[in-house]
Design an enzyme around this catalytic site. Structure first.
Site, PDB file in Angstrom:
ATOM      1  N   ARG A   1       0.653  -0.873  -0.114  1.00 42.75           N
ATOM      2  CA  ARG A   1       0.239   0.197   0.184  1.00 42.75           C
ATOM      3  C   ARG A   1       1.334   1.032  -0.335  1.00 42.75           C
ATOM      4  NH1 ARG A   1      -3.013  -3.202  -0.427  1.00 42.75           N
ATOM      5  NH2 ARG A   1      -5.461  -3.795  -0.064  1.00 42.75           N
TER       6      ARG A   1
ATOM      7  N   SER B   1     -10.690  -0.079   2.799  1.00 42.18           N
ATOM      8  CA  SER B   1      -9.784  -0.235   4.155  1.00 42.18           C
ATOM      9  C   SER B   1      -9.537   1.607   4.320  1.00 42.18           C
ATOM     10  CB  SER B   1      -8.836  -1.427   3.801  1.00 42.18           C
ATOM     11  OG  SER B   1      -9.098  -2.583   3.466  1.00 42.18           O
TER      12      SER B   1
ATOM     13  N   GLU C   1      -4.446   4.195   6.621  1.00 43.84           N
ATOM     14  CA  GLU C   1      -4.360   3.575   4.715  1.00 43.84           C
ATOM     15  C   GLU C   1      -4.576   4.847   4.037  1.00 43.84           C
ATOM     16  OE1 GLU C   1      -5.270   1.764   1.022  1.00 43.84           O
ATOM     17  OE2 GLU C   1      -5.636   0.387   2.729  1.00 43.84           O
TER      18      GLU C   1
HETATM   19  N1  EPU Z   1     -10.785 -10.291   9.894  1.00 41.90           N
HETATM   20  C1  EPU Z   1     -12.301 -10.323  10.662  1.00 41.90           C
HETATM   21  N2  EPU Z   1     -12.303  -9.607  11.291  1.00 41.90           N
HETATM   22  C2  EPU Z   1     -12.942  -8.498  10.058  1.00 41.90           C
HETATM   23  C3  EPU Z   1     -12.275  -8.438   9.005  1.00 41.90           C
HETATM   24  C4  EPU Z   1     -11.320  -9.657   9.176  1.00 41.90           C
HETATM   25  O1  EPU Z   1     -11.170 -11.702  11.950  1.00 41.90           O
HETATM   26  O2  EPU Z   1     -14.036  -7.647  10.468  1.00 41.90           O
HETATM   27  C5  EPU Z   1      -9.834 -11.290   9.968  1.00 41.90           C
HETATM   28  C6  EPU Z   1     -10.654 -12.313   8.351  1.00 41.90           C
HETATM   29  O3  EPU Z   1     -11.440 -13.848   8.961  1.00 41.90           O
HETATM   30  C7  EPU Z   1      -9.392 -13.272   7.976  1.00 41.90           C
HETATM   31  C8  EPU Z   1      -8.390 -12.081   8.136  1.00 41.90           C
HETATM   32  O4  EPU Z   1      -8.293 -10.868   9.290  1.00 41.90           O
HETATM   33  O5  EPU Z   1      -8.983 -14.110   8.886  1.00 41.90           O
HETATM   34  C9  EPU Z   1      -8.883 -11.912   6.692  1.00 41.90           C
HETATM   35  O6  EPU Z   1      -9.604 -10.540   6.468  1.00 41.90           O
HETATM   36  P1  EPU Z   1      -9.750 -10.084   4.677  1.00 41.90           P
HETATM   37  O7  EPU Z   1      -9.058 -11.390   4.153  1.00 41.90           O
HETATM   38  O8  EPU Z   1     -11.036  -9.305   4.285  1.00 41.90           O
HETATM   39  O9  EPU Z   1      -8.169  -9.807   4.112  1.00 41.90           O
HETATM   40  P2  EPU Z   1      -7.781  -8.110   5.200  1.00 41.90           P
HETATM   41  O10 EPU Z   1      -6.721  -8.588   5.553  1.00 41.90           O
HETATM   42  O11 EPU Z   1      -8.529  -8.289   6.177  1.00 41.90           O
HETATM   43  C10 EPU Z   1      -6.598  -6.657   2.620  1.00 41.90           C
HETATM   44  C11 EPU Z   1      -7.343  -5.782   1.914  1.00 41.90           C
HETATM   45  C12 EPU Z   1      -8.076  -5.646   1.130  1.00 41.90           C
HETATM   46  C13 EPU Z   1      -8.596  -6.519   0.614  1.00 41.90           C
HETATM   47  C14 EPU Z   1      -7.829  -8.160   1.458  1.00 41.90           C
HETATM   48  C15 EPU Z   1      -8.530  -9.725   0.520  1.00 41.90           C
HETATM   49  C16 EPU Z   1      -5.768  -4.302   3.335  1.00 41.90           C
HETATM   50  C17 EPU Z   1      -5.216  -3.262   4.240  1.00 41.90           C
HETATM   51  N3  EPU Z   1      -6.959  -4.864   3.392  1.00 41.90           N
HETATM   52  O12 EPU Z   1      -7.788  -6.918   4.124  1.00 41.90           O
HETATM   53  O13 EPU Z   1      -8.088  -4.141   0.650  1.00 41.90           O
HETATM   54  O14 EPU Z   1      -9.515  -6.489  -0.617  1.00 41.90           O
HETATM   55  O15 EPU Z   1      -6.572  -8.380   2.294  1.00 41.90           O
HETATM   56  O16 EPU Z   1      -6.990  -9.301  -0.361  1.00 41.90           O
HETATM   57  O17 EPU Z   1      -4.399  -4.852   3.282  1.00 41.90           O
HETATM   58  C18 EPU Z   1      -8.620  -2.094  -0.304  1.00 41.90           C
HETATM   59  O18 EPU Z   1      -7.380  -1.867   0.808  1.00 41.90           O
HETATM   60  O19 EPU Z   1      -9.225  -1.193   0.361  1.00 41.90           O
HETATM   61  C19 EPU Z   1      -8.868  -3.572   1.011  1.00 41.90           C
HETATM   62  C20 EPU Z   1     -10.516  -3.943   0.316  1.00 41.90           C
END
Ligand code: EPU
Length: 336
Positions: free
Chosen positions: A160, A235, A331
Protein backbone atom coordinates in the site's frame (compact mmCIF):
# COMPACT_ATOMS: atom_id res chain seq x y z
CA UNK A 1 -11.54 24.75 -19.22
CA UNK A 2 -13.97 26.60 -16.97
CA UNK A 3 -13.22 27.29 -13.33
CA UNK A 4 -16.36 26.92 -11.19
CA UNK A 5 -16.87 28.28 -7.67
CA UNK A 6 -18.18 26.74 -4.42
CA UNK A 7 -18.78 23.24 -5.74
CA UNK A 8 -19.76 20.44 -3.35
CA UNK A 9 -17.34 17.51 -3.53
CA UNK A 10 -19.85 14.98 -2.12
CA UNK A 11 -20.26 13.15 -5.44
CA UNK A 12 -16.52 13.17 -6.12
CA UNK A 13 -15.31 11.21 -3.07
CA UNK A 14 -16.47 7.66 -2.31
CA UNK A 15 -16.84 8.48 1.41
CA UNK A 16 -19.54 10.94 0.29
CA UNK A 17 -18.22 13.77 2.48
CA UNK A 18 -19.93 17.06 1.75
CA UNK A 19 -17.20 19.70 1.73
CA UNK A 20 -16.85 22.51 -0.81
CA UNK A 21 -14.18 23.37 -3.31
CA UNK A 22 -13.73 27.15 -3.42
CA UNK A 23 -12.62 26.71 -7.05
CA UNK A 24 -13.12 23.61 -9.20
CA UNK A 25 -12.08 22.63 -12.73
CA UNK A 26 -12.53 19.46 -14.79
CA UNK A 27 -9.59 18.44 -16.99
CA UNK A 28 -10.08 16.00 -19.86
CA UNK A 29 -6.73 16.07 -21.69
CA UNK A 30 -3.01 16.25 -20.93
CA UNK A 31 -2.81 19.36 -23.08
CA UNK A 32 -5.46 21.10 -20.93
CA UNK A 33 -3.61 19.97 -17.82
CA UNK A 34 -0.35 21.50 -19.04
CA UNK A 35 -2.12 24.75 -19.96
CA UNK A 36 -3.57 24.88 -16.44
CA UNK A 37 -0.17 24.22 -14.86
CA UNK A 38 1.28 27.24 -16.64
CA UNK A 39 -0.70 29.51 -14.30
CA UNK A 40 -1.90 27.35 -11.37
CA UNK A 41 0.40 25.38 -9.06
CA UNK A 42 -1.50 25.04 -5.80
CA UNK A 43 -3.76 22.17 -6.79
CA UNK A 44 -5.77 19.43 -5.15
CA UNK A 45 -6.25 16.53 -7.56
CA UNK A 46 -9.31 14.29 -7.46
CA UNK A 47 -9.63 11.32 -9.75
CA UNK A 48 -11.85 8.48 -8.50
CA UNK A 49 -11.86 10.01 -4.99
CA UNK A 50 -11.71 6.52 -3.52
CA UNK A 51 -8.84 6.82 -1.06
CA UNK A 52 -9.38 10.12 0.71
CA UNK A 53 -11.10 11.49 3.78
CA UNK A 54 -11.91 15.19 3.40
CA UNK A 55 -11.91 16.99 6.76
CA UNK A 56 -12.76 20.52 5.60
CA UNK A 57 -13.43 22.76 2.59
CA UNK A 58 -10.62 22.80 0.03
CA UNK A 59 -8.96 26.17 -0.47
CA UNK A 60 -6.68 24.98 -3.29
CA UNK A 61 -7.95 24.74 -6.87
CA UNK A 62 -9.64 21.31 -7.08
CA UNK A 63 -8.83 19.55 -10.35
CA UNK A 64 -11.13 16.70 -11.36
CA UNK A 65 -8.88 14.60 -13.57
CA UNK A 66 -11.05 12.96 -16.18
CA UNK A 67 -8.67 11.93 -18.97
CA UNK A 68 -10.03 8.77 -20.59
CA UNK A 69 -8.82 6.29 -23.21
CA UNK A 70 -7.09 2.92 -23.57
CA UNK A 71 -4.33 2.07 -26.04
CA UNK A 72 -2.99 -1.41 -26.84
CA UNK A 73 0.65 -0.59 -27.27
CA UNK A 74 2.65 -3.53 -28.34
CA UNK A 75 2.24 -7.27 -28.37
CA UNK A 76 4.90 -9.91 -28.01
CA UNK A 77 4.49 -13.70 -27.80
CA UNK A 78 2.49 -13.94 -24.58
CA UNK A 79 2.68 -10.32 -23.46
CA UNK A 80 0.61 -7.31 -24.28
CA UNK A 81 1.31 -3.77 -23.16
CA UNK A 82 -1.84 -1.81 -22.45
CA UNK A 83 -1.83 1.87 -21.53
CA UNK A 84 -4.85 3.38 -19.82
CA UNK A 85 -5.39 7.06 -19.16
CA UNK A 86 -5.74 8.15 -15.54
CA UNK A 87 -9.47 8.90 -15.67
CA UNK A 88 -10.56 5.41 -16.76
CA UNK A 89 -12.69 3.73 -14.09
CA UNK A 90 -10.57 0.96 -12.57
CA UNK A 91 -13.14 -1.82 -12.50
CA UNK A 92 -14.39 -1.06 -16.04
CA UNK A 93 -10.77 -1.24 -17.19
CA UNK A 94 -10.27 -4.61 -15.45
CA UNK A 95 -13.43 -5.96 -17.10
CA UNK A 96 -12.28 -4.63 -20.48
CA UNK A 97 -8.96 -6.49 -20.04
CA UNK A 98 -10.81 -9.71 -19.17
CA UNK A 99 -13.04 -9.28 -22.24
CA UNK A 100 -9.91 -9.05 -24.41
CA UNK A 101 -8.56 -12.14 -22.55
CA UNK A 102 -5.68 -10.10 -21.13
CA UNK A 103 -4.62 -11.61 -17.81
CA UNK A 104 -3.07 -10.10 -14.69
CA UNK A 105 -5.64 -7.75 -13.18
CA UNK A 106 -8.52 -10.16 -12.50
CA UNK A 107 -7.80 -10.45 -8.74
CA UNK A 108 -8.13 -6.68 -8.53
CA UNK A 109 -11.73 -6.66 -9.81
CA UNK A 110 -14.25 -4.29 -8.21
CA UNK A 111 -11.73 -2.04 -6.46
CA UNK A 112 -13.22 1.46 -6.45
CA UNK A 113 -11.36 4.38 -8.04
CA UNK A 114 -9.69 5.26 -11.31
CA UNK A 115 -6.62 3.94 -13.11
CA UNK A 116 -4.52 7.02 -12.23
CA UNK A 117 -4.64 6.32 -8.50
CA UNK A 118 -3.83 2.60 -8.65
CA UNK A 119 -0.03 3.07 -8.47
CA UNK A 120 -0.18 5.63 -5.65
CA UNK A 121 -1.12 3.17 -2.93
CA UNK A 122 -0.23 0.08 -4.97
CA UNK A 123 -3.75 -1.36 -4.74
CA UNK A 124 -3.85 -5.01 -3.81
CA UNK A 125 -6.27 -7.81 -3.10
CA UNK A 126 -6.46 -11.61 -2.97
CA UNK A 127 -2.75 -12.28 -3.37
CA UNK A 128 -2.02 -9.75 -6.14
CA UNK A 129 -0.73 -6.19 -6.06
CA UNK A 130 -0.96 -3.84 -9.04
CA UNK A 131 2.85 -3.44 -8.98
CA UNK A 132 3.05 -7.02 -10.32
CA UNK A 133 1.69 -5.83 -13.69
CA UNK A 134 2.64 -2.15 -13.90
CA UNK A 135 5.18 -1.59 -16.68
CA UNK A 136 5.46 2.18 -16.39
CA UNK A 137 3.68 5.27 -15.17
CA UNK A 138 3.57 8.62 -16.96
CA UNK A 139 3.15 11.75 -14.86
CA UNK A 140 3.33 15.51 -15.29
CA UNK A 141 5.42 17.47 -12.81
CA UNK A 142 3.36 20.25 -11.24
CA UNK A 143 6.33 22.61 -10.77
CA UNK A 144 7.56 22.45 -14.39
CA UNK A 145 4.67 21.02 -16.45
CA UNK A 146 7.12 18.45 -17.83
CA UNK A 147 6.21 14.83 -18.52
CA UNK A 148 8.23 12.11 -16.79
CA UNK A 149 8.11 8.36 -17.31
CA UNK A 150 8.56 6.20 -14.22
CA UNK A 151 9.62 2.58 -14.67
CA UNK A 152 8.19 0.02 -12.25
CA UNK A 153 11.40 0.28 -10.20
CA UNK A 154 11.27 4.08 -10.13
CA UNK A 155 7.85 3.84 -8.44
CA UNK A 156 9.47 2.22 -5.37
CA UNK A 157 6.39 0.11 -4.66
CA UNK A 158 5.69 -1.41 -1.24
CA UNK A 159 2.64 -2.70 0.64
CA UNK A 160 0.00 0.00 0.00
CA UNK A 161 2.88 2.34 -0.75
CA UNK A 162 4.90 4.01 -3.55
CA UNK A 163 7.14 6.98 -4.26
CA UNK A 164 3.96 8.99 -5.00
CA UNK A 165 2.94 8.72 -1.32
CA UNK A 166 6.42 9.60 -0.07
CA UNK A 167 9.25 11.64 -1.65
CA UNK A 168 7.09 12.76 -4.56
CA UNK A 169 3.83 13.31 -2.67
CA UNK A 170 1.95 16.17 -4.35
CA UNK A 171 4.73 16.74 -6.90
CA UNK A 172 3.33 14.86 -9.92
CA UNK A 173 -0.02 14.22 -11.57
CA UNK A 174 -0.27 10.71 -12.99
CA UNK A 175 -1.71 10.81 -16.51
CA UNK A 176 -1.30 7.24 -17.79
CA UNK A 177 -0.45 3.79 -16.45
CA UNK A 178 0.97 1.03 -18.68
CA UNK A 179 0.46 -2.59 -17.78
CA UNK A 180 2.24 -5.71 -18.98
CA UNK A 181 -0.47 -8.36 -19.24
CA UNK A 182 -0.63 -11.92 -20.55
CA UNK A 183 -2.40 -12.93 -23.76
CA UNK A 184 -2.71 -16.68 -23.79
CA UNK A 185 -0.89 -18.43 -20.94
CA UNK A 186 -2.20 -16.73 -17.83
CA UNK A 187 -0.88 -17.00 -14.32
CA UNK A 188 -3.90 -17.81 -12.20
CA UNK A 189 -3.77 -16.62 -8.57
CA UNK A 190 -6.39 -18.71 -6.82
CA UNK A 191 -4.45 -19.61 -3.67
CA UNK A 192 -6.46 -17.28 -1.44
CA UNK A 193 -8.87 -19.34 0.71
CA UNK A 194 -11.99 -17.34 -0.14
CA UNK A 195 -11.28 -17.61 -3.89
CA UNK A 196 -10.82 -21.37 -3.64
CA UNK A 197 -14.10 -21.67 -1.75
CA UNK A 198 -15.97 -19.58 -4.33
CA UNK A 199 -14.56 -21.64 -7.23
CA UNK A 200 -15.35 -24.92 -5.48
CA UNK A 201 -18.92 -23.80 -4.92
CA UNK A 202 -19.27 -23.48 -8.71
CA UNK A 203 -17.40 -26.77 -9.39
CA UNK A 204 -14.59 -24.94 -11.22
CA UNK A 205 -11.32 -26.85 -11.11
CA UNK A 206 -9.37 -25.08 -13.87
CA UNK A 207 -10.36 -21.44 -13.52
CA UNK A 208 -10.05 -18.92 -16.32
CA UNK A 209 -9.23 -15.27 -15.59
CA UNK A 210 -12.96 -14.58 -15.93
CA UNK A 211 -13.76 -17.23 -13.30
CA UNK A 212 -11.26 -15.63 -10.90
CA UNK A 213 -12.73 -12.19 -11.54
CA UNK A 214 -16.25 -13.50 -10.89
CA UNK A 215 -15.09 -15.15 -7.64
CA UNK A 216 -13.43 -11.90 -6.49
CA UNK A 217 -16.55 -9.91 -7.37
CA UNK A 218 -18.69 -12.34 -5.35
CA UNK A 219 -16.37 -12.16 -2.31
CA UNK A 220 -16.05 -8.38 -2.39
CA UNK A 221 -19.80 -7.92 -2.85
CA UNK A 222 -20.50 -10.10 0.18
CA UNK A 223 -17.94 -8.43 2.45
CA UNK A 224 -17.38 -4.85 1.36
CA UNK A 225 -19.97 -2.08 1.11
CA UNK A 226 -20.59 -0.54 -2.32
CA UNK A 227 -19.76 3.18 -2.05
CA UNK A 228 -22.88 3.89 -4.14
CA UNK A 229 -24.98 2.59 -1.21
CA UNK A 230 -22.82 3.38 1.84
CA UNK A 231 -19.95 5.88 1.70
CA UNK A 232 -16.55 4.31 2.39
CA UNK A 233 -12.96 4.22 1.25
CA UNK A 234 -12.20 0.50 1.45
CA UNK A 235 -9.65 -0.49 4.09
CA UNK A 236 -9.22 2.53 6.34
CA UNK A 237 -6.11 1.13 8.08
CA UNK A 238 -3.11 -0.89 6.94
CA UNK A 239 -2.58 -4.35 8.34
CA UNK A 240 0.18 -3.94 10.95
CA UNK A 241 3.41 -5.91 10.76
CA UNK A 242 4.87 -6.92 14.14
CA UNK A 243 7.93 -8.89 15.24
CA UNK A 244 7.76 -12.48 16.48
CA UNK A 245 8.01 -11.51 20.17
CA UNK A 246 5.01 -9.16 19.98
CA UNK A 247 3.08 -11.68 17.88
CA UNK A 248 3.69 -14.58 20.28
CA UNK A 249 2.62 -12.51 23.26
CA UNK A 250 -0.72 -11.70 21.62
CA UNK A 251 -1.17 -15.23 20.27
CA UNK A 252 -0.75 -16.57 23.82
CA UNK A 253 -3.95 -14.73 24.77
CA UNK A 254 -5.74 -15.21 21.44
CA UNK A 255 -4.76 -18.61 19.96
CA UNK A 256 -7.21 -18.31 17.05
CA UNK A 257 -5.88 -14.94 15.81
CA UNK A 258 -5.36 -15.02 12.00
CA UNK A 259 -1.90 -13.99 10.74
CA UNK A 260 0.43 -14.10 7.72
CA UNK A 261 4.17 -14.56 7.97
CA UNK A 262 5.91 -11.92 5.83
CA UNK A 263 9.52 -12.81 6.75
CA UNK A 264 11.40 -14.83 9.39
CA UNK A 265 10.84 -12.21 12.06
CA UNK A 266 7.85 -10.28 10.72
CA UNK A 267 4.20 -11.20 10.98
CA UNK A 268 1.23 -9.35 9.53
CA UNK A 269 -1.91 -9.29 11.67
CA UNK A 270 -5.24 -8.39 10.03
CA UNK A 271 -6.30 -4.98 11.37
CA UNK A 272 -9.91 -6.07 10.80
CA UNK A 273 -9.46 -8.82 13.41
CA UNK A 274 -7.86 -6.42 15.93
CA UNK A 275 -10.71 -3.92 15.47
CA UNK A 276 -13.37 -6.62 15.70
CA UNK A 277 -11.75 -8.04 18.86
CA UNK A 278 -11.90 -4.54 20.39
CA UNK A 279 -15.67 -4.70 19.86
CA UNK A 280 -16.14 -2.15 17.05
CA UNK A 281 -17.44 -4.36 14.24
CA UNK A 282 -20.92 -3.29 13.08
CA UNK A 283 -21.06 -0.41 15.60
CA UNK A 284 -22.77 2.79 14.50
CA UNK A 285 -22.16 6.22 16.01
CA UNK A 286 -24.51 8.81 14.49
CA UNK A 287 -23.88 8.63 10.75
CA UNK A 288 -20.42 7.06 11.11
CA UNK A 289 -19.70 3.42 11.76
CA UNK A 290 -17.61 0.29 11.34
CA UNK A 291 -18.88 -2.01 8.63
CA UNK A 292 -20.74 -5.12 9.81
CA UNK A 293 -18.89 -7.56 7.52
CA UNK A 294 -15.36 -6.10 7.52
CA UNK A 295 -14.15 -4.11 10.52
CA UNK A 296 -11.33 -2.56 8.49
CA UNK A 297 -13.87 -0.44 6.62
CA UNK A 298 -15.25 2.76 8.18
CA UNK A 299 -18.51 3.98 6.71
CA UNK A 300 -20.61 7.11 6.22
CA UNK A 301 -24.31 6.28 6.51
CA UNK A 302 -25.28 9.58 4.88
CA UNK A 303 -24.34 12.86 6.46
CA UNK A 304 -21.22 12.12 8.51
CA UNK A 305 -18.51 14.75 8.37
CA UNK A 306 -14.88 13.88 7.68
CA UNK A 307 -14.01 15.04 11.19
CA UNK A 308 -16.55 12.63 12.72
CA UNK A 309 -15.10 9.70 10.76
CA UNK A 310 -11.59 10.75 11.73
CA UNK A 311 -12.64 10.91 15.41
CA UNK A 312 -13.94 7.34 15.13
CA UNK A 313 -10.63 6.26 13.55
CA UNK A 314 -8.75 7.81 16.48
CA UNK A 315 -11.03 6.06 18.96
CA UNK A 316 -10.28 2.73 17.25
CA UNK A 317 -6.52 3.44 17.20
CA UNK A 318 -6.57 4.23 20.95
CA UNK A 319 -8.50 1.05 21.75
CA UNK A 320 -6.23 -1.20 19.63
CA UNK A 321 -3.14 0.41 21.19
CA UNK A 322 -4.51 -0.11 24.72
CA UNK A 323 -5.60 -3.71 24.11
CA UNK A 324 -2.75 -5.01 21.91
CA UNK A 325 0.00 -2.37 22.16
CA UNK A 326 -0.14 -2.04 18.35
CA UNK A 327 -0.35 1.33 16.51
CA UNK A 328 -2.65 1.13 13.50
CA UNK A 329 -1.53 3.22 10.52
CA UNK A 330 -4.20 4.91 8.45
CA UNK A 331 -4.17 3.84 4.79
CA UNK A 332 -6.56 6.51 3.50
CA UNK A 333 -5.22 9.96 2.60
CA UNK A 334 -6.44 12.41 5.29
CA UNK A 335 -7.04 15.83 3.71
CA UNK A 336 -7.02 18.61 6.34
N1 EPU B 1 -11.00 -10.46 9.86
C1 EPU B 1 -11.69 -10.44 11.06
N2 EPU B 1 -12.63 -9.47 11.24
C2 EPU B 1 -12.91 -8.53 10.29
C3 EPU B 1 -12.20 -8.55 9.09
C4 EPU B 1 -11.24 -9.52 8.87
O1 EPU B 1 -11.48 -11.27 11.93
O2 EPU B 1 -13.79 -7.71 10.54
C5 EPU B 1 -10.06 -11.55 9.62
C6 EPU B 1 -10.63 -12.51 8.57
O3 EPU B 1 -11.40 -13.50 9.16
C7 EPU B 1 -9.38 -13.09 7.94
C8 EPU B 1 -8.39 -11.95 8.05
O4 EPU B 1 -8.89 -11.04 9.02
O5 EPU B 1 -8.90 -14.16 8.71
C9 EPU B 1 -8.16 -11.26 6.73
O6 EPU B 1 -9.37 -10.70 6.26
P1 EPU B 1 -9.61 -10.36 4.71
O7 EPU B 1 -9.34 -11.55 3.90
O8 EPU B 1 -10.94 -9.71 4.60
O9 EPU B 1 -8.45 -9.35 4.34
P2 EPU B 1 -7.85 -8.09 5.09
O10 EPU B 1 -6.45 -8.38 5.47
O11 EPU B 1 -8.78 -7.63 6.17
C10 EPU B 1 -6.81 -7.07 2.92
C11 EPU B 1 -6.81 -5.76 2.16
C12 EPU B 1 -8.11 -5.59 1.39
C13 EPU B 1 -8.24 -6.76 0.42
C14 EPU B 1 -8.22 -8.07 1.23
C15 EPU B 1 -8.23 -9.30 0.37
C16 EPU B 1 -5.40 -4.26 3.45
C17 EPU B 1 -5.33 -3.04 4.32
N3 EPU B 1 -6.63 -4.64 3.08
O12 EPU B 1 -7.84 -6.99 3.90
O13 EPU B 1 -8.01 -4.40 0.62
O14 EPU B 1 -9.44 -6.67 -0.34
O15 EPU B 1 -7.00 -8.13 2.02
O16 EPU B 1 -6.99 -9.47 -0.23
O17 EPU B 1 -4.37 -4.85 3.15
C18 EPU B 1 -8.54 -2.07 0.47
O18 EPU B 1 -7.32 -1.86 0.52
O19 EPU B 1 -9.37 -1.14 0.38
C19 EPU B 1 -9.01 -3.45 0.61
C20 EPU B 1 -10.30 -3.73 0.72
Amino acid sequence: MKIQHNISLKQYNTFGIDVNAERFVEITSVMALKTLLATEKDLFIISGGSNMLLLSDIKKLVVLLNIEGIIIQETQDNDVFVTANAGENWHDFVLWCIDQNYGGLENLSLIPGNVGSCPIQNIGAYGVEVKDTIHQVTAVEIATGKTRIFSNEDCDFGYRNSIFKNELKGAYIITTVSFKLTKTTHQIHDGYGAIQAALKENNITEPSIKDVSKAVIAIRTSKLPDPKDIGNSGSFFKNPVVNTAVFEKIQGNYPSMPFYKVSDDNIKIPAGWLIETCGFKGKRYGDTGVHKNQALVLVNYGNATGKEIYALAEKIQTSVLKTFDISLDIEVNIVR
